[in-house]
Design a protein around this motif. Structure first.
Motif, PDB file in Angstrom:
ATOM      1  N   ASP A 120       0.880  -1.168   0.000  1.00  0.00           N
ATOM      2  CA  ASP A 120       0.000   0.000   0.000  1.00  0.00           C
ATOM      3  C   ASP A 120       0.914   1.213   0.000  1.00  0.00           C
ATOM      4  O   ASP A 120       1.592   1.490   0.985  1.00  0.00           O
ATOM      5  CB  ASP A 120      -0.863  -0.088   1.269  1.00  0.00           C
ATOM      6  CG  ASP A 120      -1.800   1.090   1.470  1.00  0.00           C
ATOM      7  OD1 ASP A 120      -1.373   2.248   1.274  1.00  0.00           O
ATOM      8  OD2 ASP A 120      -2.960   0.850   1.867  1.00  0.00           O
ATOM      9  N   GLY A 123      -0.656   6.622  -2.080  1.00  0.00           N
ATOM     10  CA  GLY A 123      -1.687   7.232  -1.244  1.00  0.00           C
ATOM     11  C   GLY A 123      -2.026   8.682  -1.498  1.00  0.00           C
ATOM     12  O   GLY A 123      -2.251   9.439  -0.552  1.00  0.00           O
ATOM     13  N   ASN A 125      -4.147  12.046  -2.318  1.00  0.00           N
ATOM     14  CA  ASN A 125      -5.529  12.457  -2.138  1.00  0.00           C
ATOM     15  C   ASN A 125      -6.019  13.083  -3.432  1.00  0.00           C
ATOM     16  O   ASN A 125      -5.270  13.777  -4.118  1.00  0.00           O
ATOM     17  CB  ASN A 125      -5.624  13.466  -0.995  1.00  0.00           C
ATOM     18  CG  ASN A 125      -5.346  12.804   0.342  1.00  0.00           C
ATOM     19  OD1 ASN A 125      -5.500  11.589   0.489  1.00  0.00           O
ATOM     20  ND2 ASN A 125      -4.911  13.587   1.304  1.00  0.00           N
ATOM     21  N   HIS A 160      -4.265   3.063  -2.720  1.00  0.00           N
ATOM     22  CA  HIS A 160      -5.162   3.532  -1.667  1.00  0.00           C
ATOM     23  C   HIS A 160      -5.391   5.048  -1.725  1.00  0.00           C
ATOM     24  O   HIS A 160      -4.934   5.824  -0.866  1.00  0.00           O
ATOM     25  CB  HIS A 160      -4.641   3.141  -0.279  1.00  0.00           C
ATOM     26  CG  HIS A 160      -5.708   3.249   0.778  1.00  0.00           C
ATOM     27  ND1 HIS A 160      -6.808   2.428   0.807  1.00  0.00           N
ATOM     28  CD2 HIS A 160      -5.867   4.103   1.815  1.00  0.00           C
ATOM     29  CE1 HIS A 160      -7.581   2.765   1.827  1.00  0.00           C
ATOM     30  NE2 HIS A 160      -7.035   3.781   2.445  1.00  0.00           N
ATOM     31  N   GLY A 162      -6.876   8.688  -1.479  1.00  0.00           N
ATOM     32  CA  GLY A 162      -7.685   9.419  -0.502  1.00  0.00           C
ATOM     33  C   GLY A 162      -8.785  10.153  -1.262  1.00  0.00           C
ATOM     34  O   GLY A 162      -8.596  11.265  -1.728  1.00  0.00           O
ATOM     35  N   TYR A 325     -10.534   8.211   8.816  1.00  0.00           N
ATOM     36  CA  TYR A 325      -9.354   7.609   8.190  1.00  0.00           C
ATOM     37  C   TYR A 325      -9.094   6.189   8.707  1.00  0.00           C
ATOM     38  O   TYR A 325      -8.918   5.247   7.933  1.00  0.00           O
ATOM     39  CB  TYR A 325      -8.170   8.537   8.476  1.00  0.00           C
ATOM     40  CG  TYR A 325      -6.865   8.177   7.814  1.00  0.00           C
ATOM     41  CD1 TYR A 325      -6.816   7.740   6.490  1.00  0.00           C
ATOM     42  CD2 TYR A 325      -5.668   8.308   8.515  1.00  0.00           C
ATOM     43  CE1 TYR A 325      -5.591   7.444   5.885  1.00  0.00           C
ATOM     44  CE2 TYR A 325      -4.450   8.016   7.916  1.00  0.00           C
ATOM     45  CZ  TYR A 325      -4.421   7.575   6.603  1.00  0.00           C
ATOM     46  OH  TYR A 325      -3.219   7.278   6.025  1.00  0.00           O
ATOM     47  N   ASP A 329      -9.402   2.488   6.875  1.00  0.00           N
ATOM     48  CA  ASP A 329      -8.297   1.536   6.781  1.00  0.00           C
ATOM     49  C   ASP A 329      -8.714   0.155   7.293  1.00  0.00           C
ATOM     50  O   ASP A 329      -8.323  -0.863   6.730  1.00  0.00           O
ATOM     51  CB  ASP A 329      -7.068   2.045   7.559  1.00  0.00           C
ATOM     52  CG  ASP A 329      -6.021   2.642   6.616  1.00  0.00           C
ATOM     53  OD1 ASP A 329      -5.881   2.137   5.482  1.00  0.00           O
ATOM     54  OD2 ASP A 329      -5.348   3.617   7.001  1.00  0.00           O
ATOM     55  N   TYR A 347       2.472  -1.164   4.570  1.00  0.00           N
ATOM     56  CA  TYR A 347       2.011   0.202   4.349  1.00  0.00           C
ATOM     57  C   TYR A 347       3.241   1.109   4.301  1.00  0.00           C
ATOM     58  O   TYR A 347       3.939   1.253   5.304  1.00  0.00           O
ATOM     59  CB  TYR A 347       1.113   0.658   5.494  1.00  0.00           C
ATOM     60  CG  TYR A 347      -0.168  -0.132   5.636  1.00  0.00           C
ATOM     61  CD1 TYR A 347      -0.198  -1.349   6.321  1.00  0.00           C
ATOM     62  CD2 TYR A 347      -1.367   0.341   5.087  1.00  0.00           C
ATOM     63  CE1 TYR A 347      -1.382  -2.061   6.453  1.00  0.00           C
ATOM     64  CE2 TYR A 347      -2.554  -0.376   5.222  1.00  0.00           C
ATOM     65  CZ  TYR A 347      -2.556  -1.576   5.902  1.00  0.00           C
ATOM     66  OH  TYR A 347      -3.723  -2.285   6.035  1.00  0.00           O
ATOM     67  N   VAL A 349       4.200   4.458   4.303  1.00  0.00           N
ATOM     68  CA  VAL A 349       3.582   5.757   4.610  1.00  0.00           C
ATOM     69  C   VAL A 349       4.486   6.508   5.591  1.00  0.00           C
ATOM     70  O   VAL A 349       5.108   5.895   6.468  1.00  0.00           O
ATOM     71  CB  VAL A 349       2.173   5.559   5.236  1.00  0.00           C
ATOM     72  CG1 VAL A 349       1.481   6.901   5.439  1.00  0.00           C
ATOM     73  CG2 VAL A 349       1.299   4.640   4.382  1.00  0.00           C
ATOM     74  N   GLN A 353       2.773   8.928  10.586  1.00  0.00           N
ATOM     75  CA  GLN A 353       1.515   8.194  10.767  1.00  0.00           C
ATOM     76  C   GLN A 353       1.716   6.902  11.559  1.00  0.00           C
ATOM     77  O   GLN A 353       0.851   6.014  11.545  1.00  0.00           O
ATOM     78  CB  GLN A 353       0.879   7.903   9.404  1.00  0.00           C
ATOM     79  CG  GLN A 353       0.462   9.175   8.682  1.00  0.00           C
ATOM     80  CD  GLN A 353      -0.481   8.925   7.510  1.00  0.00           C
ATOM     81  OE1 GLN A 353      -1.153   7.904   7.439  1.00  0.00           O
ATOM     82  NE2 GLN A 353      -0.535   9.876   6.596  1.00  0.00           N
ATOM     83  N   HIS A 356      -1.102   6.091  13.954  1.00  0.00           N
ATOM     84  CA  HIS A 356      -2.299   5.660  13.214  1.00  0.00           C
ATOM     85  C   HIS A 356      -2.218   4.162  12.900  1.00  0.00           C
ATOM     86  O   HIS A 356      -3.167   3.418  13.146  1.00  0.00           O
ATOM     87  CB  HIS A 356      -2.440   6.482  11.928  1.00  0.00           C
ATOM     88  CG  HIS A 356      -3.394   5.906  10.920  1.00  0.00           C
ATOM     89  ND1 HIS A 356      -4.761   6.015  11.056  1.00  0.00           N
ATOM     90  CD2 HIS A 356      -3.182   5.191   9.781  1.00  0.00           C
ATOM     91  CE1 HIS A 356      -5.349   5.391  10.025  1.00  0.00           C
ATOM     92  NE2 HIS A 356      -4.406   4.891   9.242  1.00  0.00           N
ATOM     93  N   PHE A 357      -1.076   3.734  12.357  1.00  0.00           N
ATOM     94  CA  PHE A 357      -0.983   2.326  11.972  1.00  0.00           C
ATOM     95  C   PHE A 357      -0.940   1.405  13.182  1.00  0.00           C
ATOM     96  O   PHE A 357      -1.524   0.327  13.163  1.00  0.00           O
ATOM     97  CB  PHE A 357       0.173   2.096  10.997  1.00  0.00           C
ATOM     98  CG  PHE A 357      -0.159   2.629   9.624  1.00  0.00           C
ATOM     99  CD1 PHE A 357      -1.108   1.992   8.841  1.00  0.00           C
ATOM    100  CD2 PHE A 357       0.414   3.795   9.149  1.00  0.00           C
ATOM    101  CE1 PHE A 357      -1.474   2.495   7.606  1.00  0.00           C
ATOM    102  CE2 PHE A 357       0.058   4.305   7.908  1.00  0.00           C
ATOM    103  CZ  PHE A 357      -0.874   3.657   7.137  1.00  0.00           C
TER     104      PHE A 357
END
Ligand code: ARG
Length: 586
Positions: A120, A123, A125, A160, A162, A325, A329, A347, A349, A353, A356-357
């Motif tokens: 992934d 990403g 947007n 993926h 946005g 978000y 996911d 991922y 990224v 983040q 987040h993960f």
């Protein structure tokens, strides 16, 4: 089957260690810290001393006397408190070289065994042009995809997108302010929606920052953007039509940028693709007690007792019910888990983040989403300007990805002209060489080193032909190619290294499969970039010291040609795994 020198020696050590009563896990060699003393060293005697209650130096002597006499070694010496230094014999190296040369995969292990990995990355947007922040995700992600494929995984690259968040509401609100008469905003008027998008790409790219600024400055505009987002997500036909038009417009430009970087995604799925899965997922998590109410919102507690940092609950739904978000996911992961053979999701990224993960992975574990699938976040640091701060354009704005690449290509073109590398090429040839060199330079700079640290984007430095750069590597490949073209009339033969420069080059080639495995295991293409740079350096030294075509002895010449063939395969495969082109000439 090819086995690296280190793993063959490990196998021999295992036998010796067992016979001496030493723990098996200590039977390991590593590249020597002091190459003048040996090719490899084993420090196992130091670790075994406590168990055996003997001085490590004496244990090392025992290990050495078991190994002496083995034809794999030219010498076995004990040094310091108990290091065993091993110099490999020419015969042994020649046998390793023959095995590697005979292997189509250059010894790379089939670690994936056909299992599926989803990468992934990218990403972007919708409505935002790709900018400097996307560069690393794209370059690292593509390289990780190629490394996994080389290691025998089935790969699935997914951008993926946005495409389902607040930015869509911000955009529709901004467009309504400019042109309220558009059919998108006339409920039930029966008017058809325009066939063309209401803005051009250039307008769209300008519109987004304006729309975001307007929302920041004006709470009323923000409320409008939120209500548009909610209406879109609830299926308002006009807003959906506008969404389709804007998404297609920006995606077309993004795909062109991907292509410029040599990246083709298997899927351009986005957050919107799981929109219908979100409500049932949230309901299920609530019903099963995985989620709980908190101040009108729904959260999943993901803290664990031995956390050394505070890991706050994952926010699953806000009181207004808008998609979030993390929820997206989770729903995406649930959809992906249905793909057959899925064993890993990586991922790629921004490291910012990381929390987040961590939250998403833990929540997935609690919710039983994608059980048994390895979930990995391959984070990375920022691309910085020469001031060490995140890279900005001269006027302080966010640098577009294409501008960055264009700058590198332009500098590469200048270097090529100055250095005479482009001599004899026509205009189109020079342009295509500059592209391959400029973009290769950016990719190499982006990949080398630890992905977690940031790096300075200095276009002039990274297109240099000398030093730790992409063009240096590309140039080594081009020299090898032209050398081997010229040698077409001569036979290459078994590699039997004699001079130090030949041994060093061969030894580093023999480390290729190990470098690919390690890069895959650590999710660090930088390991492979560094490795390939080392091979290119040793090739330069070899080429300066050893005649190849000009060598009069046919056996020596055949061996050196064989070594060049192997080096070329190693370097070209390495560049391919890094996603870099090898120019036809330079
Ligand atoms: N669109 C996100 C961003 O701009 C990145 C998406 C990364 N992938 C993911 N599965 N969350 O920050």
């Amino acid at each position: 089957m090819f086995q690296s020198p280190a793993s063959r020696i490990d196998a021999k050590l295992a036998v010796v260690f067992q016979s001496l009563g030493l723990p098996a896990h200590l039977a390991r060699v590593q590249p020597s810290d002091r190459p003048e003393l040996g090719d490899l060293q084993c420090n196992g005697a130091l670790g075994g001393a406590r168990d055996l209650r003997r001085a490590p130096r004496l244990i090392a002597e025992d290990i050495a006397s078991c190994l002496r006499g083995d034809p794999a070694f030219a010498s076995v010496e004990v040094a310091g408190p108990g290091f065993v230094n091993l110099r490999l014999s020419t015969d042994f190296l020649a046998a390793c070289a023959a095995d590697m040369a005979a292997d189509d995969r250059l010894g790379i292990a089939d670690e994936g065994r056909g299992r599926l990995v989803i990468l992934d990355f990218g990403g972007p947007n919708v409505a935002k042009p790709l900018h400097v922040g996307h560069l690393r995700s794209l370059v690292l992600g593509e390289s990780l995809r190629r490394i996994h494929a080389a290691l025998g995984w089935r790969t699935h690259a997914d951008a993926h997108l946005g495409d389902w968040g607040l930015q869509m509401g911000m955009l529709s609100a901004a467009i309504r302010h400019r042109a309220p008469e558009l059919a998108y905003f006339q409920p039930a008027s029966g008017q058809p929606y325009p066939a063309n998008p209401p803005v051009t790409l250039q307008e769209l790219e300008r519109l987004y920052p304006e729309a975001a600024a307007a929302c920041r400055a004006d709470p009323e505009r923000m409320a409008e953007a939120r209500s548009d987002t909610a209406a879109l997500q609830a299926g308002d036909p006009g807003l959906l039509a506008l969404w389709h038009a804007l998404r297609a417009l920006s995606l077309e430009a993004q795909v062109a940028d991907f292509r410029e970087l040599g990246i083709v995604f298997d899927a351009l799925d986005g957050e919107s693709d799981v929109r219908d899965a979100i409500a049932p997922l949230v309901e299920r998590l609530l019903a099963s007690g995985v989620a709980r109410q908190s101040d009108g919102a729904l959260v999943v507690d993901v803290a664990e007792p031995d956390d050394c940092h505070d890991v706050p609950p994952l926010l699953l739904a806000k009181s207004d019910g808008a998609a979030l978000y993390a929820t997206t996911d989770l729903a995406t992961l649930e959809a992906r888990a249905a793909m057959s053979g899925l064993a890993r999701v990586v991922y790629v990224v921004d490291q910012r983040q990381a929390l987040h993960f961590a939250q998403v992975f833990r929540a997935a574990g609690k919710a039983g989403i994608a059980p048994g699938v390895e979930l990995l976040h391959a984070g990375f640091g920022t691309v910085n300007g020469r001031d060490g701060k995140p890279f900005k354009t001269r006027d302080g704005g966010v640098a577009k990805l294409t501008d960055l690449l264009d700058e590198a290509v332009e500098r590469a073109a200048a270097r090529i002209d100055e250095s005479g590398h482009g001599a004899g090429l026509d205009d189109a040839g020079r342009r295509s060489l500059a592209r391959q060199v400029g973009i290769g330079a950016v990719k190499f700079a982006d990949l080398s080193g630890d992905r977690l640290s940031g790096y300075v984007f200095d276009a002039d430095r990274l297109v240099a032909f000398e030093g730790r750069t992409g063009p240096y590597l590309q140039y080594a490949c081009v020299r090898l190619r032209s050398l081997l073209d010229k040698a077409a009339g001569f036979a290459s033969g078994p590699v039997v290294p004699v001079l130090d420069e030949e041994r060093d080059l061969l030894l580093s080639c023999l480390g290729f499969a190990g470098a690919v495995s390690e890069a895959g295991r650590e999710l660090q293409p930088g390991i492979l970039a560094e490795y390939a740079f080392g091979v290119a350096q040793r090739f330069s030294r070899f080429y300066a010291a050893c005649a190849v075509i000009g060598e009069p002895d046919p056996t020596v010449r055949a061996s050196r040609l064989g070594l060049c063939v192997l080096t070329r395969r190693v370097l070209e495969t390495s560049l391919d795994l890094l996603g870099m082109d090898v120019p036809p000439r330079m």
